[in-house]
Design an enzyme around this catalytic site. Sequence first.
Site, mmCIF file in Angstrom:
data_model
loop_
_atom_site.group_PDB
_atom_site.id
_atom_site.type_symbol
_atom_site.label_atom_id
_atom_site.label_comp_id
_atom_site.label_asym_id
_atom_site.label_seq_id
_atom_site.Cartn_x
_atom_site.Cartn_y
_atom_site.Cartn_z
ATOM 1 C CG ASN A 168 8.535 -3.243 2.112
ATOM 2 O OD1 ASN A 168 9.433 -3.247 2.959
ATOM 3 N ND2 ASN A 168 7.739 -2.204 1.914
ATOM 4 C CE LYS A 206 4.547 -2.572 4.346
ATOM 5 N NZ LYS A 206 3.432 -1.705 4.117
ATOM 6 C CG HIS A 230 7.320 1.864 0.483
ATOM 7 N ND1 HIS A 230 6.359 2.298 1.367
ATOM 8 C CD2 HIS A 230 6.967 0.609 0.116
ATOM 9 C CE1 HIS A 230 5.460 1.333 1.529
ATOM 10 N NE2 HIS A 230 5.810 0.293 0.775
ATOM 11 C CD GLU A 239 4.639 1.804 4.633
ATOM 12 O OE1 GLU A 239 5.700 1.252 4.926
ATOM 13 O OE2 GLU A 239 3.588 1.164 4.392
ATOM 14 C CD GLU A 241 4.339 -0.899 -3.173
ATOM 15 O OE1 GLU A 241 4.224 -2.105 -2.938
ATOM 16 O OE2 GLU A 241 4.848 -0.095 -2.374
ATOM 17 N N GLY A 247 -1.299 -1.959 2.787
ATOM 18 C CA GLY A 247 -1.555 -2.308 4.185
ATOM 19 C C GLY A 247 -2.998 -2.091 4.610
ATOM 20 C CB SER A 255 -4.002 -5.218 -0.089
ATOM 21 O OG SER A 255 -3.915 -4.248 0.945
HETATM 22 C C1 PEP Z 1 4.208 -2.541 0.618
HETATM 23 O O1 PEP Z 1 4.502 -2.119 1.721
HETATM 24 O O2 PEP Z 1 4.985 -2.338 -0.328
HETATM 25 C C2 PEP Z 1 2.940 -3.268 0.437
HETATM 26 C C3 PEP Z 1 2.537 -3.539 -0.771
HETATM 27 O O3 PEP Z 1 2.269 -3.629 1.588
HETATM 28 P P1 PEP Z 1 0.971 -4.590 1.706
HETATM 29 O O4 PEP Z 1 1.195 -5.776 0.802
HETATM 30 O O5 PEP Z 1 0.917 -4.975 3.139
HETATM 31 O O6 PEP Z 1 -0.207 -3.779 1.252
#
Ligand code: PEP
Length: 261
Positions: A10, A12, A107, A109, A178, A184, A221
């Site tokens: 992803n 973003k 997601h 976000e 997630e 992040g 992460s």
């Molecule tokens: C994501 O945005 O779906 C995500 C898992 O981000 P990160 O790996 O940076 O934590």
Amino acid sequence: MSKKIYLYGNWKMNMTRPETEGFFKAFAAELAAPELSAAVGKTLEVAVFPPFTSVVTAKNSADSLNKAIAPIVGAQNVYFEQSGAFTGEVSIPMLKDAGASHVILGHSERRVIFGESDELIAKKVKAALSADLIPVFCYGETLQEREGDKTSDVVKRQISALGGLSSEELKKIIYAYEPVWAIGTGKSATSAEAQEVCALSKKLIEGLGAAGPVVVLYGGSVKPDNAKEILSMDAIDGALVGGASLKADSFLKIYKSYAGI
Ligand code: PEP
């Protein structure tokens, strides 16, 4: 170590068109390694999700690679209406026209920053499925919800929003657990925490009537140094990766560290 791994990136709100082309160049160079190219399409499924403005570039770049190693190209959001007065939105026919076969929906976000509800996300999932666009359905609890011992309730609520879908539709979705506190932040869930919720998710989705086993990814992460432990868990079929997916080498290193290559 023989299970198939889904490695989804992803991007973003990152990656201009030239940066996207650069990613694909580096991706092709990485895939020159025979251990890696032998895995793609067999024990490894790779997908990237650029911002809307780079979807066409990503698809053209993917199409210029050998078909056997080309990653899937998806988008990060879509609206459920076909066309019309929805300023700022992009429709499913537009995404398909741009070359996307998958779309990330729900997601955190989108849920947290843009206020998307379970109901809206379910409408988008339904509309995507009706047009053969595969949803990557994201869900997960906030830190406050985890600390309040509400993880199972939240995950149950988010997944049950998909209750109106048919068995076949439920099976086509790629699910991504997630935890919001792990996205992040550099603070991944432990492999045991991720396994527990992914296993619960599979039970819940089965309970909704999915026609057969479903794919559940973990996201939050994931990096080369924690990938092996997380991806080795039996309820986890792969990773949805944010930060570490922007560079082809760190992205593919996630699979390499799992596979020991
Ligand atoms: C994501 O945005 O779906 C995500 C898992 O981000 P990160 O790996 O940076 O934590």
